[in-house]
Design a protein around this motif. Structure first.
Motif, PDB file in Angstrom:
ATOM      1  N   GLU A  71      30.565   0.930  55.007  1.00 10.06           N
ATOM      2  CA  GLU A  71      31.989   0.125  54.643  1.00 10.06           C
ATOM      3  C   GLU A  71      32.740  -0.736  55.567  1.00 10.06           C
ATOM      4  OE1 GLU A  71      33.834   3.100  50.882  1.00 10.06           O
ATOM      5  OE2 GLU A  71      35.004   3.375  53.089  1.00 10.06           O
TER       6      GLU A  71
ATOM      7  N   VAL B  86      34.302  12.431  52.987  1.00 10.25           N
ATOM      8  CA  VAL B  86      33.855  10.979  52.787  1.00 10.25           C
ATOM      9  C   VAL B  86      32.855  11.079  53.874  1.00 10.25           C
ATOM     10  CG1 VAL B  86      35.486   9.546  54.652  1.00 10.25           C
ATOM     11  CG2 VAL B  86      33.275   8.374  52.723  1.00 10.25           C
ATOM     12  N   THR B  87      31.620  10.143  53.325  1.00  6.63           N
ATOM     13  CA  THR B  87      30.180  11.185  54.442  1.00  6.63           C
ATOM     14  C   THR B  87      30.540   9.741  55.594  1.00  6.63           C
ATOM     15  OG1 THR B  87      28.993   9.369  53.173  1.00  6.63           O
ATOM     16  CG2 THR B  87      28.747  11.726  52.120  1.00  6.63           C
TER      17      THR B  87
ATOM     18  N   ALA C   8      37.521  14.106  56.160  1.00  5.17           N
ATOM     19  CA  ALA C   8      38.515  14.133  55.861  1.00  5.17           C
ATOM     20  C   ALA C   8      40.287  13.774  56.383  1.00  5.17           C
ATOM     21  CB  ALA C   8      39.678  15.044  54.840  1.00  5.17           C
TER      22      ALA C   8
ATOM     23  N   SER D  17      39.009   4.242  55.176  1.00  6.35           N
ATOM     24  CA  SER D  17      37.943   4.662  54.383  1.00  6.35           C
ATOM     25  C   SER D  17      38.350   6.117  54.705  1.00  6.35           C
ATOM     26  CB  SER D  17      36.231   4.617  55.053  1.00  6.35           C
ATOM     27  OG  SER D  17      35.544   4.565  54.490  1.00  6.35           O
ATOM     28  N   VAL D  18      38.619   6.826  55.388  1.00  4.75           N
ATOM     29  CA  VAL D  18      39.015   8.260  55.296  1.00  4.75           C
ATOM     30  C   VAL D  18      40.388   8.312  54.311  1.00  4.75           C
ATOM     31  CG1 VAL D  18      39.446  10.904  56.715  1.00  4.75           C
ATOM     32  CG2 VAL D  18      37.701   8.859  57.525  1.00  4.75           C
ATOM     33  N   SER D  19      41.018   7.969  54.916  1.00  6.12           N
ATOM     34  CA  SER D  19      42.362   8.210  54.337  1.00  6.12           C
ATOM     35  C   SER D  19      42.459   7.732  52.629  1.00  6.12           C
ATOM     36  CB  SER D  19      43.220   7.640  55.100  1.00  6.12           C
ATOM     37  OG  SER D  19      43.075   6.138  54.896  1.00  6.12           O
ATOM     38  N   ASN D  20      41.527   6.915  52.196  1.00  5.67           N
ATOM     39  CA  ASN D  20      41.552   6.869  50.759  1.00  5.67           C
ATOM     40  C   ASN D  20      40.547   7.776  50.005  1.00  5.67           C
ATOM     41  OD1 ASN D  20      42.660   3.951  51.293  1.00  5.67           O
ATOM     42  ND2 ASN D  20      40.666   2.987  52.135  1.00  5.67           N
ATOM     43  N   ARG D  21      40.158   8.227  50.485  1.00  8.46           N
ATOM     44  CA  ARG D  21      39.256   9.705  50.175  1.00  8.46           C
ATOM     45  C   ARG D  21      39.625  10.964  49.973  1.00  8.46           C
ATOM     46  NH1 ARG D  21      35.601   5.364  51.044  1.00  8.46           N
ATOM     47  NH2 ARG D  21      34.712   4.803  49.496  1.00  8.46           N
ATOM     48  N   PRO D  22      40.580  12.009  49.463  1.00 11.91           N
ATOM     49  CA  PRO D  22      40.862  12.676  50.483  1.00 11.91           C
ATOM     50  C   PRO D  22      40.207  13.540  50.079  1.00 11.91           C
ATOM     51  CG  PRO D  22      42.732  11.619  48.589  1.00 11.91           C
ATOM     52  CD  PRO D  22      41.715  11.247  48.438  1.00 11.91           C
ATOM     53  N   SER D  23      39.405  13.711  48.861  1.00  8.52           N
ATOM     54  CA  SER D  23      38.357  14.823  49.399  1.00  8.52           C
ATOM     55  C   SER D  23      37.359  14.735  50.397  1.00  8.52           C
ATOM     56  CB  SER D  23      37.946  14.635  47.774  1.00  8.52           C
ATOM     57  OG  SER D  23      37.323  14.261  47.886  1.00  8.52           O
TER      58      SER D  23
ATOM     59  N   ALA E  36      31.388  16.198  55.194  1.00  3.97           N
ATOM     60  CA  ALA E  36      32.256  14.938  55.566  1.00  3.97           C
ATOM     61  C   ALA E  36      33.484  15.376  56.245  1.00  3.97           C
ATOM     62  CB  ALA E  36      32.760  14.820  53.495  1.00  3.97           C
TER      63      ALA E  36
END
Length: 252
Positions: free
Chosen positions: A39, A31-32, A69, A23-29, A67
């Protein structure tokens, strides 16, 4: 080779950790925590300590807005030219931290091709490893490592192992009866550390916890001199709780 027990708690924690990292690696900016929970299907109660462990190990970092990352460790493993070497270094660091946390020498062992193998360990002058006066491959019936691995095998595989490695008496506490040994193994709860109270060597006590993943049979273990036997159960409980980072290093 058939496994006797269901996967243990550290294994389940690793599966959850891998979901979080995905979940984290798919959102470089970033994730909450709420989105990670949705997820992964994890409750806040289970997710919070998992995120704390992943932050401590450097897999994730918390941003200024709260968040999460990818952390330095995850970035390193994802970009390393020699990924295998990076993973080995991470595993060694995890073992060294575990050694310092439990105040004892720690060992990583696998059951491979019908034999016990100590694949890695971490010791120090203050926490020396046990003197291997009898080859661990021949002492499964007496050592915490061996018994922990045997608990994860089915009856036929245990019989096969003991047909090749007899239950020799190593100390006055060693179980030499195959029937008695099997009763002890069958009564061992899968989530409770296996203990060795001077069964392998006089003056040494040990504990081991399973780190089964899939069809791989393995365990983490520690050893203490008899003068520190009063710390064994607490150290074993810490070993059990801290097994997840080591298994995660192996699973990535």
């Amino acid at each position: 080779m058939a496994l006797k027990h269901e996967p243990t708690a550290p294994f389940h924690s690793v599966q959850y950790a891998l979901r979080v990292l995905d979940s984290v690696s798919n959102r470089p900016s970033g994730v909450t925590e709420a989105l990670i929970a949705r997820e992964t299907g994890l409750s806040t109660e289970h997710l919070a300590p998992l995120l704390l462990m992943l932050r401590r190990e450097g897999y994730v970092e918390r941003l200024a807005d709260g968040a999460y990352a990818a952390g330095d460790t995850l970035a390193l493993l994802g970009s390393a030219d020699d990924r295998a070497r990076a993973l080995r270094l991470k595993l060694r660091r995890s073992l060294s931290e575990l050694r310092d946390s439990v105040g004892a020498a720690v060992y990583l062992s696998r059951y491979v091709d019908g034999e016990i193998r100590i694949t890695d360990f971490a010791d120090s002058p203050q926490t020396p490893k046990v003197h291997e006066w009898v080859d661990f491959r021949s002492a499964a019936h007496a050592s915490a490592i061996g018994k922990c691995l045997l608990t994860q095998l089915d009856h036929d595989d245990r019989r096969d192992h003991l047909s090749r490695h007899k239950t020799a008496r190593l100390t006055s506490r060693t179980i030499t009866s195959e029937k008695a040994l099997f009763r002890r193994l069958d009564a061992q709860p899968a989530t409770v550390p296996v203990l060795d109270l001077q069964e392998y060597a006089v003056g040494t006590v040990c504990a081991a916890v399973p780190i089964t993943a899939g069809r791989s049979v393995g365990c983490l273990a520690l050893s203490l001199p008899l003068s520190h036997a009063h710390r064994l159960r607490q150290a074993a409980d810490t070993l059990n709780r801290r097994a997840t980072p080591v298994l995660l290093s192996m699973a990535l």
